[in-house]
Design a protein around this motif. Sequence first.
Motif, PDB file in Angstrom:
ATOM      1  N   UNK A   1     -48.000   5.444  21.477  1.00  0.00           N
ATOM      2  CA  UNK A   1     -46.653   5.532  20.846  1.00  0.00           C
ATOM      3  C   UNK A   1     -45.895   4.453  21.170  1.00  0.00           C
ATOM      4  N   UNK A   2     -45.837   4.122  22.189  1.00  0.00           N
ATOM      5  CA  UNK A   2     -44.723   2.938  22.768  1.00  0.00           C
ATOM      6  C   UNK A   2     -45.220   1.866  22.028  1.00  0.00           C
ATOM      7  N   UNK A   3     -46.374   1.664  21.595  1.00  0.00           N
ATOM      8  CA  UNK A   3     -46.904   0.534  20.731  1.00  0.00           C
ATOM      9  C   UNK A   3     -46.286   0.601  19.248  1.00  0.00           C
ATOM     10  N   UNK A   4     -46.290   1.835  18.769  1.00  0.00           N
ATOM     11  CA  UNK A   4     -45.969   2.005  17.436  1.00  0.00           C
ATOM     12  C   UNK A   4     -44.629   2.340  17.186  1.00  0.00           C
TER      13      UNK A   4
ATOM     14  N   UNK B   1     -33.644  -6.480  17.073  1.00  0.00           N
ATOM     15  CA  UNK B   1     -34.674  -6.424  18.252  1.00  0.00           C
ATOM     16  C   UNK B   1     -35.736  -7.138  17.600  1.00  0.00           C
ATOM     17  N   UNK B   2     -35.887  -7.286  16.245  1.00  0.00           N
ATOM     18  CA  UNK B   2     -37.352  -7.927  15.648  1.00  0.00           C
ATOM     19  C   UNK B   2     -37.023  -9.398  15.101  1.00  0.00           C
TER      20      UNK B   2
ATOM     21  N   UNK C   1     -41.475   0.658  17.728  1.00  0.00           N
ATOM     22  CA  UNK C   1     -40.929  -0.330  17.177  1.00  0.00           C
ATOM     23  C   UNK C   1     -41.097  -0.448  15.617  1.00  0.00           C
ATOM     24  N   UNK C   2     -42.419  -0.299  15.297  1.00  0.00           N
ATOM     25  CA  UNK C   2     -42.738  -0.534  13.850  1.00  0.00           C
ATOM     26  C   UNK C   2     -42.170   0.875  13.126  1.00  0.00           C
ATOM     27  N   UNK C   3     -42.273   1.788  13.480  1.00  0.00           N
ATOM     28  CA  UNK C   3     -41.831   3.065  12.981  1.00  0.00           C
ATOM     29  C   UNK C   3     -40.264   2.960  12.916  1.00  0.00           C
ATOM     30  N   UNK C   4     -39.485   2.311  13.840  1.00  0.00           N
ATOM     31  CA  UNK C   4     -37.968   2.215  13.869  1.00  0.00           C
ATOM     32  C   UNK C   4     -37.829   1.146  13.017  1.00  0.00           C
ATOM     33  N   UNK C   5     -38.235  -0.026  12.677  1.00  0.00           N
ATOM     34  CA  UNK C   5     -37.984  -0.785  11.746  1.00  0.00           C
ATOM     35  C   UNK C   5     -38.356  -0.387  10.525  1.00  0.00           C
TER      36      UNK C   5
END
Length: 163
Positions: free
Chosen positions: A23-26, A142-143, A28-32
Motif C-alpha cells: 500500500x505504501x508503494x501504491x 511531490x512528483x 503515491x500513484x493513487x494520490x497522483x
Amino acid sequence: MKPLGRFLSRFRRCESGAPMVEFAMVLPVILLFFVVIIEGSRITWIHQATSAGVRDASRMIARIAPLDLCSAGGVASYDAMATDIVANRLGGGAHLPVGTTLVDVTPTCISRSGSYRIDPTSVVEVTAKIQIDFILGNVLGLFGGAVSTLDTVISDQSRVFGV
C-alpha cells in the motif's frame, strides 16, 4: 543463542506487514491519479464556464450593435458590458469557479466580405484571457515540479444582425 536464531528465522518468514508495504508503494500513484482527475475536471469546468460567458457576450453585442459597427466606431463602448457578461451569471452571481482570475475581456470588430445582405458585414469577436490557479498544484510537486497557474485565451465570434 538458540532463541535468538529461532526469532530471526521466524522474522524472515513472517509476511504480515506485506500488505502495508505494498500500500505504501501504491499510495503515491493513487494520490497522483486523484489529483490529476480533480484538476483536470476543474480545468474543464472553468473552460466551459468561460466559453459560455464569451459566447453570450459576443451574441449579446451582435444583437444590440448597429449593422455598420466596424465603420461606426467599433466596439469600445461594449467593453464593460462584455466583461460583466463573461464574469457574472444572469442573476448577478459570479460565473467563474474559485481559483479563476479573469485577466482581460476584449471585444473586437472584424469586417468580413461575403454573400451577406450588407457587404462587408461586421463580426464581433470577444476574447477572454483567464488565469487558472491549481488548487492541488503543490501535491504535484511531490512528483516533480509544482504547478502554480495556467494562462489561457478563449474567444468566440458572432455576426452582427443590427438593430
